[in-house]
Design a protein around this motif. Sequence first.
Motif, PDB file in Angstrom:
ATOM      1  N   TYR A  26       0.667  -1.201   0.010  1.00  0.00           N
ATOM      2  CA  TYR A  26      -0.069   0.057   0.088  1.00  0.00           C
ATOM      3  C   TYR A  26       0.751   1.335  -0.068  1.00  0.00           C
ATOM      4  N   ASN A  27       2.295   1.100  -0.076  1.00  0.00           N
ATOM      5  CA  ASN A  27       3.227   2.406  -0.350  1.00  0.00           C
ATOM      6  C   ASN A  27       3.320   2.614  -1.794  1.00  0.00           C
ATOM      7  N   GLN A  28       2.191   3.173  -2.407  1.00  0.00           N
ATOM      8  CA  GLN A  28       2.222   3.528  -3.716  1.00  0.00           C
ATOM      9  C   GLN A  28       3.263   4.405  -4.121  1.00  0.00           C
ATOM     10  N   ASN A  29       3.508   5.170  -3.429  1.00  0.00           N
ATOM     11  CA  ASN A  29       4.339   6.291  -3.777  1.00  0.00           C
ATOM     12  C   ASN A  29       6.010   5.690  -3.903  1.00  0.00           C
ATOM     13  N   SER A  30       6.447   4.759  -2.858  1.00  0.00           N
ATOM     14  CA  SER A  30       7.527   4.216  -3.092  1.00  0.00           C
ATOM     15  C   SER A  30       7.376   2.932  -4.081  1.00  0.00           C
ATOM     16  N   LEU A  31       6.502   2.262  -4.243  1.00  0.00           N
ATOM     17  CA  LEU A  31       6.387   1.306  -5.345  1.00  0.00           C
ATOM     18  C   LEU A  31       6.849   2.251  -6.591  1.00  0.00           C
ATOM     19  N   ASP A  32       6.217   3.145  -6.778  1.00  0.00           N
ATOM     20  CA  ASP A  32       6.262   3.872  -8.073  1.00  0.00           C
ATOM     21  C   ASP A  32       7.928   4.453  -8.244  1.00  0.00           C
ATOM     22  N   ILE A  33       8.470   4.854  -7.241  1.00  0.00           N
ATOM     23  CA  ILE A  33       9.860   5.180  -7.484  1.00  0.00           C
ATOM     24  C   ILE A  33      10.560   4.076  -7.616  1.00  0.00           C
ATOM     25  N   TYR A  34      10.524   3.230  -7.050  1.00  0.00           N
ATOM     26  CA  TYR A  34      11.269   1.676  -7.236  1.00  0.00           C
ATOM     27  C   TYR A  34      11.205   1.464  -8.608  1.00  0.00           C
ATOM     28  N   GLU A  35       9.999   1.411  -9.310  1.00  0.00           N
ATOM     29  CA  GLU A  35       9.670   1.060 -10.702  1.00  0.00           C
ATOM     30  C   GLU A  35      10.218   1.811 -11.652  1.00  0.00           C
ATOM     31  N   ALA A  36      10.281   3.094 -11.406  1.00  0.00           N
ATOM     32  CA  ALA A  36      10.862   4.211 -11.962  1.00  0.00           C
ATOM     33  C   ALA A  36      12.595   3.853 -12.133  1.00  0.00           C
ATOM     34  N   LYS A  37      12.927   3.201 -11.012  1.00  0.00           N
ATOM     35  CA  LYS A  37      14.428   3.051 -11.104  1.00  0.00           C
ATOM     36  C   LYS A  37      14.719   1.921 -11.663  1.00  0.00           C
ATOM     37  N   GLY A  38      13.700   1.157 -12.356  1.00  0.00           N
ATOM     38  CA  GLY A  38      14.145  -0.066 -13.035  1.00  0.00           C
ATOM     39  C   GLY A  38      13.673  -1.432 -12.155  1.00  0.00           C
ATOM     40  N   PHE A  39      13.322  -1.365 -10.890  1.00  0.00           N
ATOM     41  CA  PHE A  39      13.068  -2.492 -10.131  1.00  0.00           C
ATOM     42  C   PHE A  39      11.751  -3.042 -10.597  1.00  0.00           C
ATOM     43  N   LYS A  40      11.735  -4.583 -10.630  1.00  0.00           N
ATOM     44  CA  LYS A  40      10.197  -5.353 -11.220  1.00  0.00           C
ATOM     45  C   LYS A  40      10.024  -6.045  -9.898  1.00  0.00           C
ATOM     46  N   THR A  41       8.558  -6.017  -9.795  1.00  0.00           N
ATOM     47  CA  THR A  41       8.027  -6.942  -8.897  1.00  0.00           C
ATOM     48  C   THR A  41       8.254  -8.250  -9.380  1.00  0.00           C
ATOM     49  N   ILE A  42       8.800  -9.044  -8.628  1.00  0.00           N
ATOM     50  CA  ILE A  42       8.761 -10.417  -8.851  1.00  0.00           C
ATOM     51  C   ILE A  42       7.916 -11.477  -7.945  1.00  0.00           C
TER      52      ILE A  42
END
Length: 163
Positions: free
Chosen positions: A125-141
Amino acid sequence: MEIKVCETKQQIQELAGLATEIWHEYFVEIISKDQIDYMVEKFQSYEALSKAIEEEHYTYFLGYEQGKLIGFCGVKPDGDRLFLSKLYLHKDQRGKGLSSTLLKRALAFAEEQEKQAVYLTCNKYNQNSLDIYEAKGFKTIDSVKTDIGNGFIMDDYIMQLDL
């Protein structure tokens, strides 16, 4: 931002103080105050941080602006990957690109350690951080629910950046 490795008792005390402040400010919209208090004591207190460094092989990178601690990042080797356990900035310092500076230091550390990837857990539920990590290239695995004791559960996504 000047980045130092956390090595002294004074630095650990500073780190614990900043972590407590950030957790009580940032996570109130995501988890209960009781869970925040519990998690700060279990994972962010002076004792917990000291144990993490001494026994669990954590490295904490401390970010300073004009001599004041404003953020930090905690990492731990885990096989051929590096676990990015913590990356937090004081609320007055967000939006300035400083989290990217701390993340770059963590990624450089992973490369120095010859790791194949960096991974982390992030509250679903930490959408802000999820968005930031995705923008940095992290993928949900993956996703995971972890019982951390005292009746509390961490409901997280596992995200990874391959190096």
